[in-house]
Design a protein around this motif. Structure first.
Motif, PDB file in Angstrom:
ATOM      1  N   ASP A 116       0.693  -1.184  -0.150  1.00  0.00           N
ATOM      2  CA  ASP A 116      -0.011   0.017  -0.074  1.00  0.00           C
ATOM      3  C   ASP A 116       1.003   1.402   0.077  1.00  0.00           C
ATOM      4  OD1 ASP A 116      -2.573  -0.942  -0.304  1.00  0.00           O
ATOM      5  OD2 ASP A 116      -2.684  -1.119   1.929  1.00  0.00           O
ATOM      6  N   CYS A 117       2.045   1.177   0.685  1.00  0.00           N
ATOM      7  CA  CYS A 117       2.854   2.370   0.717  1.00  0.00           C
ATOM      8  C   CYS A 117       3.419   2.756  -0.791  1.00  0.00           C
ATOM      9  CB  CYS A 117       4.091   2.415   1.846  1.00  0.00           C
ATOM     10  SG  CYS A 117       3.706   2.366   3.521  1.00  0.00           S
ATOM     11  N   CYS A 118       3.596   1.497  -1.320  1.00  0.00           N
ATOM     12  CA  CYS A 118       4.309   1.729  -2.754  1.00  0.00           C
ATOM     13  C   CYS A 118       3.344   2.198  -3.574  1.00  0.00           C
ATOM     14  CB  CYS A 118       4.779   0.328  -3.232  1.00  0.00           C
ATOM     15  SG  CYS A 118       6.317  -0.142  -2.485  1.00  0.00           S
ATOM     16  N   LEU A 119       1.949   1.848  -3.625  1.00  0.00           N
ATOM     17  CA  LEU A 119       0.921   2.309  -4.260  1.00  0.00           C
ATOM     18  C   LEU A 119       0.743   3.818  -3.985  1.00  0.00           C
ATOM     19  CD1 LEU A 119      -1.520  -0.656  -4.484  1.00  0.00           C
ATOM     20  CD2 LEU A 119       0.112  -0.145  -6.185  1.00  0.00           C
ATOM     21  N   ARG A 120       0.673   4.228  -2.914  1.00  0.00           N
ATOM     22  CA  ARG A 120       0.587   5.752  -2.548  1.00  0.00           C
ATOM     23  C   ARG A 120       1.386   6.376  -3.611  1.00  0.00           C
ATOM     24  NH1 ARG A 120      -0.794   3.865   2.491  1.00  0.00           N
ATOM     25  NH2 ARG A 120       1.053   4.319   3.407  1.00  0.00           N
ATOM     26  N   GLU A 121       2.701   6.044  -3.710  1.00  0.00           N
ATOM     27  CA  GLU A 121       3.452   6.571  -4.672  1.00  0.00           C
ATOM     28  C   GLU A 121       3.205   7.110  -6.057  1.00  0.00           C
ATOM     29  OE1 GLU A 121       7.343   5.218  -3.890  1.00  0.00           O
ATOM     30  OE2 GLU A 121       7.490   5.277  -1.753  1.00  0.00           O
ATOM     31  N   ALA A 122       2.243   6.214  -6.526  1.00  0.00           N
ATOM     32  CA  ALA A 122       1.593   6.424  -7.772  1.00  0.00           C
ATOM     33  C   ALA A 122       1.050   7.714  -8.129  1.00  0.00           C
ATOM     34  CB  ALA A 122       0.650   5.161  -8.149  1.00  0.00           C
ATOM     35  N   THR A 123       0.852   8.576  -7.201  1.00  0.00           N
ATOM     36  CA  THR A 123       0.235   9.803  -7.465  1.00  0.00           C
ATOM     37  C   THR A 123       1.195  11.053  -6.902  1.00  0.00           C
ATOM     38  OG1 THR A 123      -0.755   9.892  -5.102  1.00  0.00           O
ATOM     39  CG2 THR A 123      -2.135   9.210  -6.893  1.00  0.00           C
ATOM     40  N   ASP A 124       2.647  10.597  -6.905  1.00  0.00           N
ATOM     41  CA  ASP A 124       3.684  11.584  -6.728  1.00  0.00           C
ATOM     42  C   ASP A 124       4.059  12.676  -7.791  1.00  0.00           C
ATOM     43  OD1 ASP A 124       5.970  12.705  -6.013  1.00  0.00           O
ATOM     44  OD2 ASP A 124       7.147  10.996  -5.815  1.00  0.00           O
ATOM     45  N   PRO A 125       3.554  13.728  -7.686  1.00  0.00           N
ATOM     46  CA  PRO A 125       3.476  14.839  -8.578  1.00  0.00           C
ATOM     47  C   PRO A 125       5.067  15.109  -8.982  1.00  0.00           C
ATOM     48  CG  PRO A 125       3.059  15.679  -6.694  1.00  0.00           C
ATOM     49  CD  PRO A 125       3.046  14.390  -6.215  1.00  0.00           C
ATOM     50  N   ASP A 126       6.034  14.651  -8.228  1.00  0.00           N
ATOM     51  CA  ASP A 126       7.299  14.891  -8.501  1.00  0.00           C
ATOM     52  C   ASP A 126       7.908  13.994  -9.678  1.00  0.00           C
ATOM     53  OD1 ASP A 126       7.745  17.106  -6.890  1.00  0.00           O
ATOM     54  OD2 ASP A 126       8.023  15.876  -5.158  1.00  0.00           O
ATOM     55  N   LEU A 127       7.207  12.868 -10.068  1.00  0.00           N
ATOM     56  CA  LEU A 127       7.635  11.839 -11.007  1.00  0.00           C
ATOM     57  C   LEU A 127       6.837  12.261 -12.308  1.00  0.00           C
ATOM     58  CD1 LEU A 127       8.643   8.696  -9.332  1.00  0.00           C
ATOM     59  CD2 LEU A 127       9.881  10.239 -10.055  1.00  0.00           C
ATOM     60  N   PRO A 128       7.357  11.833 -13.515  1.00  0.00           N
ATOM     61  CA  PRO A 128       6.418  11.663 -14.740  1.00  0.00           C
ATOM     62  C   PRO A 128       5.423  10.624 -14.531  1.00  0.00           C
ATOM     63  CG  PRO A 128       8.701  12.045 -15.118  1.00  0.00           C
ATOM     64  CD  PRO A 128       8.620  11.661 -13.680  1.00  0.00           C
ATOM     65  N   PRO A 129       4.249  11.027 -15.100  1.00  0.00           N
ATOM     66  CA  PRO A 129       3.163   9.794 -15.071  1.00  0.00           C
ATOM     67  C   PRO A 129       3.668   8.391 -15.902  1.00  0.00           C
ATOM     68  CG  PRO A 129       2.190  12.038 -15.805  1.00  0.00           C
ATOM     69  CD  PRO A 129       3.705  12.171 -15.722  1.00  0.00           C
ATOM     70  N   ALA A 130       4.444   8.650 -16.729  1.00  0.00           N
ATOM     71  CA  ALA A 130       4.950   7.283 -17.286  1.00  0.00           C
ATOM     72  C   ALA A 130       5.883   6.394 -16.244  1.00  0.00           C
ATOM     73  CB  ALA A 130       6.200   7.528 -18.614  1.00  0.00           C
ATOM     74  N   ALA A 131       6.581   7.209 -15.663  1.00  0.00           N
ATOM     75  CA  ALA A 131       7.474   6.603 -14.361  1.00  0.00           C
ATOM     76  C   ALA A 131       6.425   6.002 -13.443  1.00  0.00           C
ATOM     77  CB  ALA A 131       8.363   7.512 -13.735  1.00  0.00           C
ATOM     78  N   ARG A 132       5.532   6.562 -13.046  1.00  0.00           N
ATOM     79  CA  ARG A 132       4.624   6.478 -12.001  1.00  0.00           C
ATOM     80  C   ARG A 132       3.695   5.209 -12.373  1.00  0.00           C
ATOM     81  NH1 ARG A 132       1.245  10.410 -11.114  1.00  0.00           N
ATOM     82  NH2 ARG A 132       2.206  12.448 -12.303  1.00  0.00           N
ATOM     83  N   ALA A 133       3.262   4.971 -13.461  1.00  0.00           N
ATOM     84  CA  ALA A 133       2.674   3.943 -14.158  1.00  0.00           C
ATOM     85  C   ALA A 133       3.573   2.707 -14.028  1.00  0.00           C
ATOM     86  CB  ALA A 133       1.895   4.229 -15.450  1.00  0.00           C
ATOM     87  N   ALA A 134       4.621   2.924 -14.921  1.00  0.00           N
ATOM     88  CA  ALA A 134       5.533   1.873 -14.844  1.00  0.00           C
ATOM     89  C   ALA A 134       5.712   1.176 -13.561  1.00  0.00           C
ATOM     90  CB  ALA A 134       6.762   2.002 -15.663  1.00  0.00           C
ATOM     91  N   ARG A 135       6.105   2.126 -12.490  1.00  0.00           N
ATOM     92  CA  ARG A 135       6.503   1.620 -11.357  1.00  0.00           C
ATOM     93  C   ARG A 135       5.497   0.801 -10.550  1.00  0.00           C
ATOM     94  NH1 ARG A 135       8.956   6.001  -7.091  1.00  0.00           N
ATOM     95  NH2 ARG A 135       6.688   6.462  -7.135  1.00  0.00           N
ATOM     96  N   ALA A 136       4.216   1.532 -10.799  1.00  0.00           N
ATOM     97  CA  ALA A 136       3.162   0.611  -9.921  1.00  0.00           C
ATOM     98  C   ALA A 136       2.548  -0.527 -10.809  1.00  0.00           C
ATOM     99  CB  ALA A 136       1.728   1.646 -10.203  1.00  0.00           C
ATOM    100  N   TYR A 137       3.064  -0.591 -12.064  1.00  0.00           N
ATOM    101  CA  TYR A 137       2.617  -1.755 -12.739  1.00  0.00           C
ATOM    102  C   TYR A 137       3.713  -3.129 -12.166  1.00  0.00           C
ATOM    103  CZ  TYR A 137       2.928  -5.167 -16.967  1.00  0.00           C
ATOM    104  OH  TYR A 137       2.801  -6.230 -17.490  1.00  0.00           O
ATOM    105  N   LEU A 138       4.810  -2.731 -12.075  1.00  0.00           N
ATOM    106  CA  LEU A 138       5.880  -3.593 -11.721  1.00  0.00           C
ATOM    107  C   LEU A 138       5.798  -3.813 -10.153  1.00  0.00           C
ATOM    108  CD1 LEU A 138       8.889  -2.074 -13.437  1.00  0.00           C
ATOM    109  CD2 LEU A 138       7.525  -4.289 -14.200  1.00  0.00           C
ATOM    110  N   ASP A 139       5.164  -2.738  -9.203  1.00  0.00           N
ATOM    111  CA  ASP A 139       4.782  -3.218  -7.904  1.00  0.00           C
ATOM    112  C   ASP A 139       3.916  -4.085  -7.899  1.00  0.00           C
ATOM    113  OD1 ASP A 139       6.577  -1.274  -6.586  1.00  0.00           O
ATOM    114  OD2 ASP A 139       4.866   0.167  -6.834  1.00  0.00           O
ATOM    115  N   VAL A 140       2.799  -4.176  -8.620  1.00  0.00           N
ATOM    116  CA  VAL A 140       1.772  -5.157  -8.612  1.00  0.00           C
ATOM    117  C   VAL A 140       2.249  -6.496  -9.037  1.00  0.00           C
ATOM    118  CG1 VAL A 140      -0.517  -6.141  -9.613  1.00  0.00           C
ATOM    119  CG2 VAL A 140      -0.052  -3.660  -8.878  1.00  0.00           C
ATOM    120  N   ALA A 141       3.263  -6.571 -10.287  1.00  0.00           N
ATOM    121  CA  ALA A 141       3.549  -7.871 -10.634  1.00  0.00           C
ATOM    122  C   ALA A 141       4.710  -8.569  -9.641  1.00  0.00           C
ATOM    123  CB  ALA A 141       4.674  -7.432 -12.087  1.00  0.00           C
TER     124      ALA A 141
END
Length: 202
Positions: A116-141
């Motif tokens: 859950d802590c990792c998923l919350r970082e998916a809305t971090d405005p300091d990172l580009p959306p492509a990075a947040r989407a990729a990271r969240a995808y891999l978090d789930v994987a």
């Protein structure tokens, strides 16, 4: 011999990747979201019911993006109940395995809270959306929270993260490649691929 804990490897890699180098994305209207086309094409040809369930879960994921619902395990579990036609989709209760057992994702008393802590970082405005989407995808994987359907959950998560920014990918199929928990270059490449797909005209 017990396989190395690939979840620990991913958490290390996650900190190593320079996510700020991810490409900028352009806004793409929901009408050009390639997820439904992917479901209606290769997914439906293989399994019509699987396609219907994915489409229903996709609708929920996009609606939750519009509502700005907090991204957490409970939200993913709601989508996953549609994906699996299940009444309950609890967090796994033991170690998980993938790639014919070559990757093991360990479980501790704090794995779900770490997720859950990792998923919350998916809305971090300091990172580009492509990075947040990729990271969240891999978090789930690599957290592999469910006993089944984690690849589908990862895709839905990626779609949701982008939809929160009014961004869609016109094509989904190229995302269907094997990813490894200990591969920082592969993690960065996923963000790059999201940028490429975002700019495709189909």
């Amino acid at each position: 011999m017990t396989a190395t804990d690939s979840l620990s490897a991913w958490l290390r890699v996650r900190r190593e990747v320079d996510w700020h180098r991810a490409p900028a994305l352009k806004r793409v209207p929901a009408g050009r979201d390639g997820f439904p086309s992917w479901c209606e094409g290769p997914v439906r040809r293989r399994d019509p019911m699987r396609a219907e369930r994915l489409l229903a879960a996709h609708t929920l994921a996009r609606e939750d993006a519009v509502r700005r619902s907090p991204l957490n395990f409970a939200l993913l579990a709601r989508w996953q109940r549609e994906v699996l036609a299940a009444t309950e989709t609890p967090f796994r209760v033991g170690d998980a395995y993938a790639k014919a057992g070559r990757e093991r994702y360990g479980l501790t008393s704090h794995t779900q809270s770490d997720f859950d802590c990792c998923l919350r970082e998916a809305t971090d405005p300091d990172l580009p959306p492509a990075a947040r989407a990729a990271r969240a995808y891999l978090d789930v994987a690599f957290f592999h929270p469910f006993t089944d359907g984690n690849a589908r959950a990862a895709l839905l998560t990626l779609v949701h993260v982008l939809a929160r920014e009014d961004i869609a990918l016109p094509e989904i199929g190229p995302l269907q490649t094997t990813r490894y928990a200990d591969d920082p270059a592969g993690a960065a490449d996923l963000a790059t691929l999201i940028g490429v797909l975002n700019r495709r005209r189909l």
